[in-house]
Design a protein around this motif. Structure first.
Motif, PDB file in Angstrom:
ATOM      1  N   LEU A   3      27.708  79.788 -59.816  1.00 30.19           N
ATOM      2  CA  LEU A   3      26.387  80.392 -59.719  1.00 30.19           C
ATOM      3  C   LEU A   3      25.327  79.315 -59.918  1.00 30.19           C
ATOM      4  CD1 LEU A   3      26.891  83.578 -61.938  1.00 30.19           C
ATOM      5  CD2 LEU A   3      26.622  83.547 -59.449  1.00 30.19           C
ATOM      6  N   LYS A   4      24.183  79.515 -59.291  1.00 33.59           N
ATOM      7  CA  LYS A   4      23.080  78.581 -59.443  1.00 33.59           C
ATOM      8  C   LYS A   4      21.771  79.355 -59.495  1.00 33.59           C
ATOM      9  CE  LYS A   4      20.931  74.510 -57.280  1.00 33.59           C
ATOM     10  NZ  LYS A   4      20.914  73.627 -56.072  1.00 33.59           N
ATOM     11  N   ILE A   5      20.916  78.965 -60.447  1.00 30.30           N
ATOM     12  CA  ILE A   5      19.580  79.553 -60.550  1.00 30.30           C
ATOM     13  C   ILE A   5      18.573  78.423 -60.404  1.00 30.30           C
ATOM     14  CG2 ILE A   5      17.964  80.831 -61.994  1.00 30.30           C
ATOM     15  CD1 ILE A   5      20.345  82.075 -63.436  1.00 30.30           C
ATOM     16  N   ASP A   6      17.830  78.423 -59.307  1.00 29.23           N
ATOM     17  CA  ASP A   6      16.755  77.457 -59.110  1.00 29.23           C
ATOM     18  C   ASP A   6      15.470  78.053 -59.662  1.00 29.23           C
ATOM     19  OD1 ASP A   6      18.166  75.373 -57.668  1.00 29.23           O
ATOM     20  OD2 ASP A   6      18.284  76.793 -56.001  1.00 29.23           O
ATOM     21  N   LEU A   7      14.761  77.279 -60.455  1.00 32.40           N
ATOM     22  CA  LEU A   7      13.502  77.728 -61.043  1.00 32.40           C
ATOM     23  C   LEU A   7      12.349  76.936 -60.436  1.00 32.40           C
ATOM     24  CD1 LEU A   7      15.753  77.273 -63.683  1.00 32.40           C
ATOM     25  CD2 LEU A   7      14.082  78.888 -64.597  1.00 32.40           C
ATOM     26  N   VAL A   8      11.324  77.641 -60.048  1.00 33.60           N
ATOM     27  CA  VAL A   8      10.123  77.009 -59.508  1.00 33.60           C
ATOM     28  C   VAL A   8       8.937  77.519 -60.315  1.00 33.60           C
ATOM     29  CG1 VAL A   8       8.635  76.712 -57.504  1.00 33.60           C
ATOM     30  CG2 VAL A   8      11.117  76.866 -57.201  1.00 33.60           C
ATOM     31  N   GLY A   9       8.245  76.600 -60.975  1.00 32.94           N
ATOM     32  CA  GLY A   9       7.126  77.009 -61.822  1.00 32.94           C
ATOM     33  C   GLY A   9       6.304  75.818 -62.247  1.00 32.94           C
ATOM     34  N   LYS A  10       5.460  76.047 -63.189  1.00 32.24           N
ATOM     35  CA  LYS A  10       4.559  75.012 -63.667  1.00 32.24           C
ATOM     36  C   LYS A  10       5.304  74.036 -64.569  1.00 32.24           C
ATOM     37  CE  LYS A  10       0.220  74.523 -66.221  1.00 32.24           C
ATOM     38  NZ  LYS A  10      -0.839  75.270 -66.971  1.00 32.24           N
ATOM     39  N   LYS A  11       5.108  72.759 -64.313  1.00 32.21           N
ATOM     40  CA  LYS A  11       5.704  71.755 -65.183  1.00 32.21           C
ATOM     41  C   LYS A  11       5.219  71.958 -66.622  1.00 32.21           C
ATOM     42  CE  LYS A  11       5.908  66.742 -65.928  1.00 32.21           C
ATOM     43  NZ  LYS A  11       5.454  65.408 -65.426  1.00 32.21           N
ATOM     44  N   GLY A  12       6.153  71.960 -67.556  1.00 24.29           N
ATOM     45  CA  GLY A  12       5.810  72.164 -68.961  1.00 24.29           C
ATOM     46  C   GLY A  12       5.954  73.590 -69.433  1.00 24.29           C
ATOM     47  N   THR A  13       6.194  74.522 -68.503  1.00 21.47           N
ATOM     48  CA  THR A  13       6.355  75.907 -68.934  1.00 21.47           C
ATOM     49  C   THR A  13       7.662  76.088 -69.696  1.00 21.47           C
ATOM     50  OG1 THR A  13       6.099  78.211 -68.222  1.00 21.47           O
ATOM     51  CG2 THR A  13       7.616  76.846 -66.963  1.00 21.47           C
ATOM     52  N   THR A  14       7.669  77.042 -70.614  1.00 23.19           N
ATOM     53  CA  THR A  14       8.846  77.340 -71.432  1.00 23.19           C
ATOM     54  C   THR A  14       9.537  78.585 -70.898  1.00 23.19           C
ATOM     55  OG1 THR A  14       7.810  76.384 -73.396  1.00 23.19           O
ATOM     56  CG2 THR A  14       9.668  77.859 -73.748  1.00 23.19           C
ATOM     57  N   VAL A  15      10.856  78.493 -70.757  1.00 24.51           N
ATOM     58  CA  VAL A  15      11.673  79.596 -70.254  1.00 24.51           C
ATOM     59  C   VAL A  15      12.686  79.982 -71.332  1.00 24.51           C
ATOM     60  CG1 VAL A  15      13.296  80.335 -68.468  1.00 24.51           C
ATOM     61  CG2 VAL A  15      11.425  78.762 -67.886  1.00 24.51           C
ATOM     62  N   THR A  16      12.791  81.274 -71.602  1.00 24.50           N
ATOM     63  CA  THR A  16      13.766  81.773 -72.572  1.00 24.50           C
ATOM     64  C   THR A  16      14.583  82.877 -71.916  1.00 24.50           C
ATOM     65  OG1 THR A  16      12.218  81.332 -74.389  1.00 24.50           O
ATOM     66  CG2 THR A  16      14.115  82.719 -74.872  1.00 24.50           C
ATOM     67  N   ILE A  17      15.904  82.723 -71.952  1.00 24.72           N
ATOM     68  CA  ILE A  17      16.817  83.708 -71.362  1.00 24.72           C
ATOM     69  C   ILE A  17      17.667  84.309 -72.462  1.00 24.72           C
ATOM     70  CG2 ILE A  17      18.691  84.084 -69.721  1.00 24.72           C
ATOM     71  CD1 ILE A  17      17.659  81.693 -68.126  1.00 24.72           C
ATOM     72  N   ASP A  18      17.651  85.628 -72.563  1.00 24.97           N
ATOM     73  CA  ASP A  18      18.421  86.346 -73.584  1.00 24.97           C
ATOM     74  C   ASP A  18      19.848  86.581 -73.118  1.00 24.97           C
ATOM     75  OD1 ASP A  18      19.335  87.866 -75.652  1.00 24.97           O
ATOM     76  OD2 ASP A  18      17.783  89.396 -75.547  1.00 24.97           O
ATOM     77  N   TRP A  19      19.989  87.114 -71.904  1.00 31.40           N
ATOM     78  CA  TRP A  19      21.328  87.275 -71.349  1.00 31.40           C
ATOM     79  C   TRP A  19      21.299  87.408 -69.836  1.00 31.40           C
ATOM     80  CZ3 TRP A  19      20.322  91.959 -69.346  1.00 31.40           C
ATOM     81  CH2 TRP A  19      19.767  92.964 -70.131  1.00 31.40           C
ATOM     82  N   ILE A  20      22.479  87.184 -69.245  1.00 30.56           N
ATOM     83  CA  ILE A  20      22.700  87.354 -67.798  1.00 30.56           C
ATOM     84  C   ILE A  20      23.954  88.191 -67.651  1.00 30.56           C
ATOM     85  CG2 ILE A  20      23.143  86.203 -65.595  1.00 30.56           C
ATOM     86  CD1 ILE A  20      21.925  83.658 -66.820  1.00 30.56           C
ATOM     87  N   ARG A  21      23.889  89.265 -66.856  1.00 31.19           N
ATOM     88  CA  ARG A  21      25.066  90.125 -66.716  1.00 31.19           C
ATOM     89  C   ARG A  21      24.973  90.924 -65.424  1.00 31.19           C
ATOM     90  NH1 ARG A  21      23.572  94.466 -71.545  1.00 31.19           N
ATOM     91  NH2 ARG A  21      21.876  95.561 -70.450  1.00 31.19           N
ATOM     92  N   THR A  22      26.082  91.542 -65.049  1.00 33.55           N
ATOM     93  CA  THR A  22      26.057  92.473 -63.922  1.00 33.55           C
ATOM     94  C   THR A  22      26.086  93.901 -64.459  1.00 33.55           C
ATOM     95  OG1 THR A  22      28.473  92.301 -63.735  1.00 33.55           O
ATOM     96  CG2 THR A  22      27.147  90.909 -62.283  1.00 33.55           C
ATOM     97  N   VAL A  23      25.314  94.766 -63.800  1.00 32.96           N
ATOM     98  CA  VAL A  23      25.240  96.179 -64.182  1.00 32.96           C
ATOM     99  C   VAL A  23      25.347  97.015 -62.925  1.00 32.96           C
ATOM    100  CG1 VAL A  23      23.880  95.781 -66.267  1.00 32.96           C
ATOM    101  CG2 VAL A  23      22.703  96.122 -64.089  1.00 32.96           C
ATOM    102  N   GLU A  24      25.863  98.202 -63.087  1.00 38.38           N
ATOM    103  CA  GLU A  24      25.995  99.105 -61.933  1.00 38.38           C
ATOM    104  C   GLU A  24      24.653  99.743 -61.607  1.00 38.38           C
ATOM    105  OE1 GLU A  24      29.050 101.880 -62.761  1.00 38.38           O
ATOM    106  OE2 GLU A  24      30.646 100.374 -62.791  1.00 38.38           O
TER     107      GLU A  24
END
Length: 623
Positions: free
Chosen positions: A602-623
């Motif tokens: 899997l790959k997640i490309d992020l495009v945003g402002k340089k210096g921005t902070t990203v926080t991810i709690d979880w990644i999952r599949t749901v029905e």
């Protein structure tokens, strides 16, 4: 008397020694090697144990007390291996806790010998009462002579007449059971001060008080040993050394941690002149406990071997250290790698594994004092500074002013006024490590199995264990790891929760255009170093039939950011994340030809402002 006066005394005493050494008998040397004990002792100025440690205090009054002695490791086996050889265990491969003990014995590298072997070759009778705990096999029939049961409390009695002895008596120290210690002698928890890097509550006051009690209890044991030596007429011809292998065992930032609390130990020497200066000398110079090895060999008149890193503390040409170094590697089933140096005022620490928090899963997890820390973090009641220390993002570097901040609460590594200090300490550590560090490599698979699989102290959850385990359901996480983290190892469902302190990233990596992606325990947290960056997860064998519906990502961003998600190199779609301080659950439908068959990456490309902070709690599949 302090060090300047003392160094003048050394010169005079060594002149005297030179004139009498040919006629005098070799001194007996007895190490009282205590486990898990911090220097919370009367003679060290501790007010709680003032007048409660009369025997240790008397040793200090009769001899030399070292106020700044540090062990090379904050755990027994690596520390004891280092002192036995006289060099830091990272130099000869004995740095991993309880290692090199399998069916196929592993000995010291060719040419190296322990102090006991060198003493025996010099016609010393050698003995040890209690544990050795070395991370290497003992040569031949062992390096110590057996002691008869009748003389366990007086092992020197087994020494042949006319022969000097080098012996060790191991003391339980901080591991002492104090439940039967007289109540009248016990420490009042209300009277103690809990170090600043622990919760200020009743539970930790009790933990601290109990450590004081172990010291009081062991003081009586030490007094008994000295009395028996005296009764046998041996005290006046014996150099007695009292010291510990690391700090307090029930304080989780002391034992097993390369901090001031974990590495600073008591160290006192008493003995006859001319070998030991007498009467209450205090040495304030920095001392590495491997200096004891060199000093003991010098007492015995043995030339110091080339591999020794220790220094003879009473040599004519003695020079004080400008720093002492320490290390930490795998401890039980908990894998880590840390290197640290302590100079006169500062402690600089380098952490190599940033995908795990400071307080990883460990062998004390069932203890109330550790369970309470984890529970407080989980329910948000842990003080913010303690949450940062124990469960926050692991800093690559730490720098503390340990004169002002002995508990190492405030990391000064980003203080611009200390930039030169930081640079200096980086250089000191680099130079020390250039002499050799076998901790840079991975342990053999067999060692991982022996120490991290189905052991009494726990099961490892670090990424390093994944290579020796199987993943039945293809979600990229081994069956054993999932079981230890309350996941279903057979469900085949994609789920990354980032809540394991021993492997926060769960195998996700970046392309390098972000800061360390492992944030506080429970999250990925990072800053974009460019306007475009990527997160990647390889090593999957995921059945899409078990993961229908949508991919759900719970996250937040400081600034608006777009996510472009792909599987096996094929686009799954995009998500637009709106800037917010709150978490939002975003859904990406999974359908069509791009989500069929088996997913390997899997790959997640992020495009945003340089210096921005990203926080991810979880990644999952749901029905």
């Amino acid at each position: 008397m302090h060090i300047k006066t003392h160094l003048l005394a050394i010169a005079a005493l060594n002149i005297l020694l030179a004139s009498v050494c040919n006629a005098a008998d070799k001194p007996n040397i007895l190490w009282l090697f205590q486990e898990d004990t911090s220097p919370w002792i009367g003679c060290y100025g501790d007010p709680i144990n003032e007048d409660w440690t009369p025997n240790i205090d008397a040793m200090a009054n009769r001899g030399v007390r070292f106020s700044r002695a540090f062990v090379p490791f904050p755990v027994c086996s690596a520390c004891r291996s280092s002192i036995a050889v006289g060099a830091n265990a990272i130099r000869f491969g004995a740095h991993e806790h309880r290692s090199r003990r399998g069916p196929q014995k592993t000995y010291l590298p060719e040419g190296l010998k322990t102090i006991a072997e060198l003493m025996r070759e010099a016609n010393y009778f050698t003995f040890n009462v209690g544990k050795t705990d070395y991370n290497f096999a003992e040569a031949g029939d062992g390096i110590y002579s057996p002691i008869s049961k009748a003389n366990v409390k007086t092992p020197w009695r087994d020494c042949p007449d006319g022969q000097a002895f080098f012996g060790q008596i191991q003391l339980k120290g901080g591991k002492s059971n104090t439940t039967k210690f007289p109540q009248a002698k016990k420490t009042d928890p209300a009277a103690v001060t809990v170090p600043a890097d622990y919760p200020q509550n009743e539970l930790y006051r009790e933990v601290v008080a109990q450590h004081y009690d172990t010291i009081r209890s062991e003081d009586e044991v030490i007094g008994g040993i000295l009395e028996r030596l005296k009764a046998d007429g041996m005290l006046q011809s014996t150099i007695v050394v009292y010291f510990s292998d690391h700090g307090a065992n029930n304080l989780v930032r002391h034992k097993q941690m390369p901090t001031e609390g974990g590495l600073h130990v008591p160290f006192i020497i008493q003995g006859p002149e001319p070998w030991v200066p007498q009467r209450g000398i205090v040495r304030d110079d920095l001392v590495n406990m491997i200096d004891l090895t060199a000093t003991s060999l010098a007492w015995a008149g043995i030339d110091l071997p080339s591999w020794l890193e220790g220094r003879d503390l009473f040599a004519n040409d003695f020079q004080s250290r400008t720093f002492v170094a320490g290390a930490k590697d795998r401890l039980d089933h908990t894998i880590d790698r840390v290197r640290t140096i302590r100079t006169d005022r500062y402690r600089y620490t380098r952490n190599y594994f940033l995908d795990r928090v400071f307080l990883q899963p460990q062998y004390r997890d069932s203890k109330p004092y550790l369970k309470s820390l984890r529970a407080a973090y989980a329910d948000g009641t842990l003080a913010p500074k303690l949450a940062e220390i124990y469960f926050g993002e692991r800093p690559a570097e730490e720098l503390y002013d340990v004169i002002e901040d002995p508990a190492q609460v405030n990391n000064l590594v980003n203080d611009p006024s200390l930039a030169d200090v930081l640079k200096e300490h980086r250089g000191i550590l680099d130079k020390w490590l250039a002499l050799g560090d076998l901790g840079a490599g991975n342990e053999p698979d067999e060692e991982l199995r022996r120490n991290g699989e189905n052991t009494k102290w726990g099961i490892g959850v670090n990424a390093e264990y994944e290579r020796i385990r199987s993943d039945s359901d293809g979600d990229g996480l081994s069956d054993t790891w999932e079981e230890q983290n309350d996941r279903d190892p057979q469900d085949g469902k994609l789920l990354f929760a980032f809540d394991c302190g021993g492997w926060q990233t769960e195998g996700w990596k970046s392309n390098g255009d972000v800061t360390n992606i492992a944030g506080d325990q429970g999250f990925l947290n990072f800053e974009l170093l460019a306007s475009k960056a990527s997160l990647l997860r390889h090593g999957l064998n995921l059945d899409t039939a078990k993961n229908q519906g949508a991919m759900q990502i719970r996250m937040r961003c400081k600034d608006d950011t777009s996510l472009f998600v792909s599987a096996n190199g094929k686009s799954l779609g995009s998500i637009d994340v709106t800037a917010s301080d709150s978490f939002t659950e975003y859904r990406l439908p999974l359908a069509g030809d791009t989500w069929k068959g088996v997913i390997n990456n899997l790959k997640i490309d992020l495009v945003g402002k340089k210096g921005t902070t990203v926080t991810i709690d979880w990644i999952r599949t749901v029905e």
